[in-house]
Write a protein that holds these residues in place. Structure first.
Motif: not given
Ligand code: FER
Length: 297
Positions: A27-29, A103-105, A192-194
Motif C-alpha cells: 500500500d503506497p500510503k 501533492g498526490i491528492g 510539496l510531497s509528490m
Molecule cells: C507514497 C506515499 C506518498 C507515494 C507517494 C506519496 C508514489 C505522496 C504523498 C503526497 O503527495 O502527499 O508511497 O508513492
C-alpha cells in the motif's frame, strides 16, 4: 525419485502461483506512517511565522489570482493553472516567477487552499520581505483526466510525465502571456510531497532553467540523490538556493534525510529545516512563507 521431484516442482509452482495472486500489493500510503528516526541535523532552521502571516487583510494592496488555460502538446488537452500576479503588476516591468507544485491528492487549486498563497504573498510583498513575483500553480498530474479522482496513487506515473509538460508547455505559456524575467536566475521551482519529488527530479537536473529550489516533505517519487546530483561541483556552481524541509512527524522524512545527508557529504550548500509538523498544510504554509522571502535576492 523423478516422480517425487516432479511432485515437488508442481507443488512449488502451485504454491507460488497462489501466494502470488493472494499477496497484497504494498500500500503506497503506508510510507506516510513509517516510523520517524531523527538525527542531530533534524531541527528547525527558521522560527515559526508570525501569527496571521497568511490571513487576508483589507488595508494593503492585493495581487490577483486567475485561472489560466493553456494548450498542452504533451498531454493533448487544454490544461489549467492558477496564477498569482502581485498588486503592482504591470506590463512595463518584468517579474521573476515561482512555480509551485502540489501533492498526490491535489491539483492546480491545492497550494492556494493549503497556504492562502495570495494573502501570504500580498503581506510579504507589502512588508518588502519578498520581491514582487508571479506565482504559478500548475497541475502536476500530466494525464488527460487530471482530476484527483479514484486511486490517487495510480496516477504517480503522470507526475513523472509532467516534466515534459512543464518545460514544453507550462513555462512557454507563462513567458508568453505574462511579463516575466525569463532566465534561470529569475525562476524558482518548489513543491510539496509528490511536488517536492518533482521539484528535485526536474529542478536539480535543469539548473539552466531554475536557480532557486525548494523541496518540502518530498515523496517516494524522488530519484536517488546520486542520480540527481552526479557532479556535486557543477550543482554547487549553479544553485543560488536550495531549501529542503520536512515535519518531524512525517513518515516520508527518510527521503529528505537521505537527500540532506548526500548533499552534506558532497559539500553542496543547502538549508535543511525540520519542524514539529506532520505531512500537512501547516508545514507547507509555514515553509512557503520562508522560501518566498529567500528567492530572487
Ligand atoms: C507514497 C506515499 C506518498 C507515494 C507517494 C506519496 C508514489 C505522496 C504523498 C503526497 O503527495 O502527499 O508511497 O508513492
Amino acid at each position: 525419485m523423478k516422480a517425487a521431484l516432479s511432485f515437488a516442482l508442481t507443488a512449488f509452482v502451485a504454491t507460488s502461483a497462489i501466494s502470488h495472486s493472494a499477496e497484497p500489493k504494498p500500500d503506497p500510503k503506508s510510507a506516510l506512517s513509517r516510523p520517524v528516526v531523527l538525527g542531530p541535523d533534524d531541527k528547525p532552521a527558521f522560527e515559526e511565522p508570525p501569527t496571521g502571516f497568511n490571513t487576508a487583510v483589507a488595508d494593503i494592496p492585493h495581487g490577483r489570482l486567475e485561472m489560466v488555460e493553456y494548450e498542452s502538446k504533451s498531454v493533448g488537452t487544454k490544461r489549467r493553472m492558477q496564477v498569482y500576479t502581485p498588486a503592482e503588476y504591470s506590463k512595463e516591468t518584468k517579474y521573476p516567477v515561482l512555480y509551485l507544485l502540489h501533492g498526490i491528492g491535489g491539483d492546480e487549486t491545492e497550494w492556494q487552499r493549503f497556504a492562502k498563497v495570495d494573502a501570504l504573498m500580498d503581506k510579504l510583498i507589502a512588508d518588502k520581505k519578498a520581491v514582487p513575483m508571479i506565482v504559478v500553480m500548475p497541475n502536476g498530474r500530466a494525464q488527460k483526466n487530471d482530476r484527483a479522482e479514484g486511486d490517487i496513487y495510480a496516477a504517480a506515473p503522470a507526475f513523472a510525465d509532467f516534466e515534459k509538460d512543464l518545460f514544453d508547455d507550462v513555462i512557454p505559456a507563462i513567458d508568453g502571456r505574462f511579463s516575466t524575467l525569463a532566465d534561470r536566475e529569475h525562476r524558482a521551482l518548489a513543491g510539496l510531497s509528490m511536488g517536492g519529488g518533482q521539484t528535485l527530479n526536474f529542478g536539480l537536473t535543469h539548473l539552466d532553467t531554475f536557480a532557486w529550489i525548494g523541496a518540502f516533505s518530498s515523496a517516494p517519487n524522488t530519484k536517488p540523490p546520486a542520480t540527481l546530483v552526479p557532479d556535486p561541483a557543477a550543482t554547487k556552481a549553479k544553485l543560488k538556493y536550495l531549501l529542503l524541509t520536512c515535519g518531524n512527524k512525517d513518515g516520508l522524512i527518510n527521503i529528505s534525510q537521505g537527500m540532506h545527508a548526500y548533499l552534506k557529504e558532497k559539500d553542496v550548500p543547502h538549508v535543511w529545516h525540520v519542524d514539529g509538523n506532520g505531512h500537512d498544510a501547516t508545514h507547507w504554509a509555514h515553509i512557503l512563507y520562508e522560501f518566498a522571502q529567500k528567492i530572487f535576492r
